[in-house]
Design a protein around this motif. Structure first.
Motif, short mmCIF file in Angstrom:
data_model
loop_
_atom_site.label_atom_id
_atom_site.label_comp_id
_atom_site.label_asym_id
_atom_site.label_seq_id
_atom_site.Cartn_x
_atom_site.Cartn_y
_atom_site.Cartn_z
N TYR A 61 1.10 -1.41 0.12
CA TYR A 61 0.09 0.20 -0.03
C TYR A 61 0.61 0.81 0.08
CZ TYR A 61 -3.53 -3.49 1.62
OH TYR A 61 -4.33 -4.27 1.39
N SER A 62 1.81 1.14 0.52
CA SER A 62 2.76 2.28 0.63
C SER A 62 4.10 2.31 -0.42
CB SER A 62 3.84 2.12 2.07
OG SER A 62 3.64 1.62 2.89
N LEU A 63 4.15 1.14 -1.28
CA LEU A 63 4.53 1.10 -2.27
C LEU A 63 3.68 2.33 -3.35
CD1 LEU A 63 6.75 0.90 -4.15
CD2 LEU A 63 6.38 -1.09 -4.42
N LEU A 64 2.65 1.50 -3.34
CA LEU A 64 1.37 1.88 -4.62
C LEU A 64 1.32 4.08 -4.00
CD1 LEU A 64 -1.65 -0.58 -5.23
CD2 LEU A 64 0.17 0.37 -6.42
N PRO A 79 -2.65 9.93 -3.15
CA PRO A 79 -1.07 9.12 -2.43
C PRO A 79 -2.08 8.47 -1.12
CG PRO A 79 -0.51 10.84 -3.54
CD PRO A 79 -2.28 10.51 -3.90
N GLU A 80 -2.39 9.61 -0.17
CA GLU A 80 -2.89 8.81 1.05
C GLU A 80 -4.47 8.73 1.34
OE1 GLU A 80 -3.18 12.69 4.26
OE2 GLU A 80 -1.40 12.82 2.57
N ALA A 81 -4.62 8.11 0.19
CA ALA A 81 -6.34 7.93 0.32
C ALA A 81 -6.70 6.61 1.30
CB ALA A 81 -6.96 7.58 -0.72
N GLU A 82 -7.87 6.66 2.17
CA GLU A 82 -7.41 6.46 3.72
C GLU A 82 -8.68 4.94 3.28
OE1 GLU A 82 -8.22 9.46 3.99
OE2 GLU A 82 -7.88 10.11 5.23
N SER A 83 -9.34 5.18 2.33
CA SER A 83 -9.87 4.28 2.01
C SER A 83 -9.58 2.97 0.97
CB SER A 83 -11.40 4.73 1.43
OG SER A 83 -11.06 5.50 0.63
N GLU A 84 -8.50 3.18 0.65
CA GLU A 84 -8.02 2.18 -0.75
C GLU A 84 -7.04 1.95 -0.23
OE1 GLU A 84 -8.14 4.07 -3.96
OE2 GLU A 84 -9.36 5.31 -3.65
N LEU A 85 -6.29 2.79 0.23
CA LEU A 85 -4.40 2.53 0.56
C LEU A 85 -4.09 2.80 1.77
CD1 LEU A 85 -2.39 4.93 -2.21
CD2 LEU A 85 -2.97 2.17 -1.88
N VAL A 86 -4.90 3.33 2.70
CA VAL A 86 -4.55 2.57 4.42
C VAL A 86 -3.51 3.74 4.84
CG1 VAL A 86 -6.03 0.82 5.85
CG2 VAL A 86 -3.57 0.42 4.24
N ALA A 87 -3.99 5.02 4.38
CA ALA A 87 -2.86 6.38 4.71
C ALA A 87 -1.75 6.46 3.69
CB ALA A 87 -2.54 6.79 6.17
N GLY A 88 -1.69 5.53 2.33
CA GLY A 88 -0.57 5.33 2.10
C GLY A 88 0.82 5.30 2.35
N PHE A 126 2.82 6.64 4.05
CA PHE A 126 3.04 6.55 5.74
C PHE A 126 2.18 5.73 6.73
CE2 PHE A 126 0.90 10.91 5.31
CZ PHE A 126 -0.56 10.79 6.20
N THR A 127 2.11 5.14 6.42
CA THR A 127 1.47 3.69 6.46
C THR A 127 2.46 3.13 7.39
OG1 THR A 127 -0.23 2.45 5.35
CG2 THR A 127 -0.16 1.41 6.42
N GLU A 128 3.68 2.32 7.57
CA GLU A 128 4.01 2.46 8.69
C GLU A 128 4.83 3.42 9.07
OE1 GLU A 128 4.95 -0.82 8.66
OE2 GLU A 128 3.65 -1.50 6.78
N TYR A 129 4.69 4.33 9.07
CA TYR A 129 4.89 5.67 10.23
C TYR A 129 4.96 5.80 11.14
CZ TYR A 129 8.86 6.43 6.44
OH TYR A 129 10.03 6.32 5.85
#
Lengths: 340, 176
Positions: free
Chosen positions: A148-151, A225-234, A236-239
């Motif tokens: 998700y982050s990469l996308l 890039p950070e769309a919550e609903s599809e990319l779970v915050a894109g 910076f998910t892991e940050y």
């Protein structure tokens, strides 16, 4: 020798004042945004910490500061650490060339100017550093080792490249009229009241700039890039903790930076709209105009739904860029005949 | 002061350029390349060419390298795949180029001659952006226009390649 030391002190103090002011505004912009969104959605917004939640940004900052800092096991540690810095530094460094006011301040025989420096390529300098910000996002997404982050990172890079073009082309119209790349000179070229502001002759460029600036800063409705609903915050998910705070600060600092540029390029910077209102300090005019843009940002966020990715690209390449090019053509043709 | 700065920029440029080709991970190469672009921009600033310095970063770092990185990340190249056991060929070619460079430098008398003085600082009021514009549209007008024509050809070529199969027979064949 003493001259050099005094100069250094003046420059360092100016940088310090500008940085502290900007970071304070960044912190309170989050409060401003939550309050306005609350007002638009008919709720209160933050109310608990301090009078009407006024201390909320400080509480948020402290919370982020004390959070555990997690680095994913499979992440590339060096780039994972580097990415937030690479996002925040370009966002803050751009403020070095922004002229906040007209008058220099004289204390103890030292002259403090209302800007850190006035370089002859001011606007290009900002564009150059703005383009570096994309690397932080791209690398942050990649180093997290999460799809998700990469996308999110890849989307952000594609979006920033596409909209940077129309942003740069929109600015060209103003540069043609001002005849300079220095932000101080561009401001000075718009003196003499509302009718001399570049928003009137360059209205098309103004609209293109506004839209591209929202896309550049990854704000709604361009926050794919950070769309919550599809990319779970894109990206910076892991940050977490301060690293997350860096991304957050960078986003809001970028919002203020593009608002400052919009103010300088189109709304006459620190100039008062009417000569009669000249008694109000220029710095105040500047701040009011910048907050007008910031309010506009939040207003847009509260109003429009997110675009789909293909719509975003289509709009950027097939509508914005041709329009911006046409604007340059018309502006330069008119200027040529007017000035000959 | 200028000499110290030049040595710093030149040293980092050489180091980073070596790292670009030497590092095993493509993403690290891209990082080195980014640092190198910045230092090249620093060299331009030393030469009083601020406009070129800014354009250097906007064009190379802001557009071209991002696209490289994009491809690298999308293809997810692994370290082993990027090397193809070409050390021997590389060594021979590298040696040949090194000998040529040494020969050229030793015979040109480059070392004896004094270095030309850096371009005089342009008038601060007019700036060097105007200077470049004037040079491009007067002295170098023809090469400038030729360059733009070449870029146009490249653009059209890219579109044709990307839209392969959308013109003429191939499309019909694929439809059937």
């Amino acid at each position: 020798m003493i001259d050099i030391a005094l100069n250094l002190i003046v420059v360092l103090v100016t940088i310090g004042v500008v940085m502290v002011t900007v970071l304070l505004h960044v912190a309170y912009l989050t409060y401003f945004e939550r309050k306005i969104l609350g007002w638009m959605q008919d709720r209160m917004g933050p109310m608990e910490v301090g009078y009407h939640g006024l201390l909320q940004p400080i509480a948020d900052g402290l919370k982020l500061f004390f959070k555990e800092d997690i680095v994913p096991a499979q992440a590339n540690k060096i780039i994972f650490t580097l990415a937030p810095i690479l996002v925040l530094v370009p966002a803050l460094i751009g403020f070095a060339v922004i002229p906040f006011g007209r008058d220099s301040i004289h204390i103890f025989g030292l002259t403090f100017r209302p800007y850190v420096t006035d370089i002859n390529i001011g606007i290009l300098y900002i564009l150059a550093f703005a383009s570096i910000g994309a690397y932080g996002v791209l690398w942050g997404g990649w180093a997290s080792n999460n799809k998700y982050s990469l996308l999110g990172g890849l989307r952000s890079a594609a979006q920033v490249i596409s909209y940077e073009l129309s942003l740069g082309l929109a600015i060209v119209g103003v540069l043609l009229m001002a005849g300079s790349l220095s932000l101080v000179k561009i401001t000075e070229a718009q003196g003499g009241g509302l009718l001399h502001w570049f928003i009137l002759p360059q209205f098309v460029a103004f609209v293109i700039y506004l839209i591209s600036a929202i896309a550049e800063t990854n704000r709604l409705p361009f926050d794919l890039p950070e769309a919550e609903s599809e990319l779970v915050a894109g990206f910076f998910t892991e940050y977490s903790g301060m690293r997350f705070a860096f991304f957050f600060l960078a986003e809001y600092a970028n919002m203020i930076l593009v608002s400052c540029i919009a103010t300088i390029l189109f709304l006459g910077g620190w100039h008062a709209p009417f000569e009669a209102l000249g008694f109000i300090p220029p710095v105040l005019w500047f701040v009011v105009k910048v907050y007008f843009f910031l309010f506009f940002y939040i207003w847009i966020r509260g109003t429009l739904p997110r675009l789909r990715y293909d719509q975003l690209m289509m709009f950027g390449w097939k509508v914005m860029i041709p329009l911006a090019l046409a604007n340059i053509l018309v502006t330069s043709a008119v200027l040529y005949f007017v000035r000959v | 002061m200028t000499t110290v700065l030049f040595s710093y920029f030149a040293g980092v440029i050489v180091l980073m350029a070596v790292l670009v080709v030497a590092s095993r991970k493509p993403v690290n190469s891209a990082l080195s390349l980014l640092v190198m672009f910045f230092h090249v921009a620093g060299l331009f600033v030393l030469l009083n060419a601020e406009f070129i310095a800014a354009v250097q970063i906007i064009v190379y770092a802001g557009a071209i390298l991002v696209l490289y990185l994009f491809v690298v990340m999308l293809l997810n190249l692994r370290a082993e795949e990027s090397y193809h056991k070409q050390y021997l060929v590389g060594l021979v070619v590298g040696l040949a180029i090194l000998i040529e460079a040494v020969l050229i430098l030793s015979r040109s008398g480059f070392a004896d001659r004094a270095l030309p003085a850096a371009a005089p600082a342009p008038d601060v009021l007019s700036g060097n952006t105007e200077g470049i514009g004037r040079a491009l549209y007067t002295t170098y007008l023809f090469p400038f226009e030729v360059a733009s024509l070449i870029l146009l050809v490249a653009m059209i070529g890219a579109i044709i390649l990307a839209k392969k199969g959308m013109f003429g027979k191939e499309e019909k064949r694929s439809l059937r």
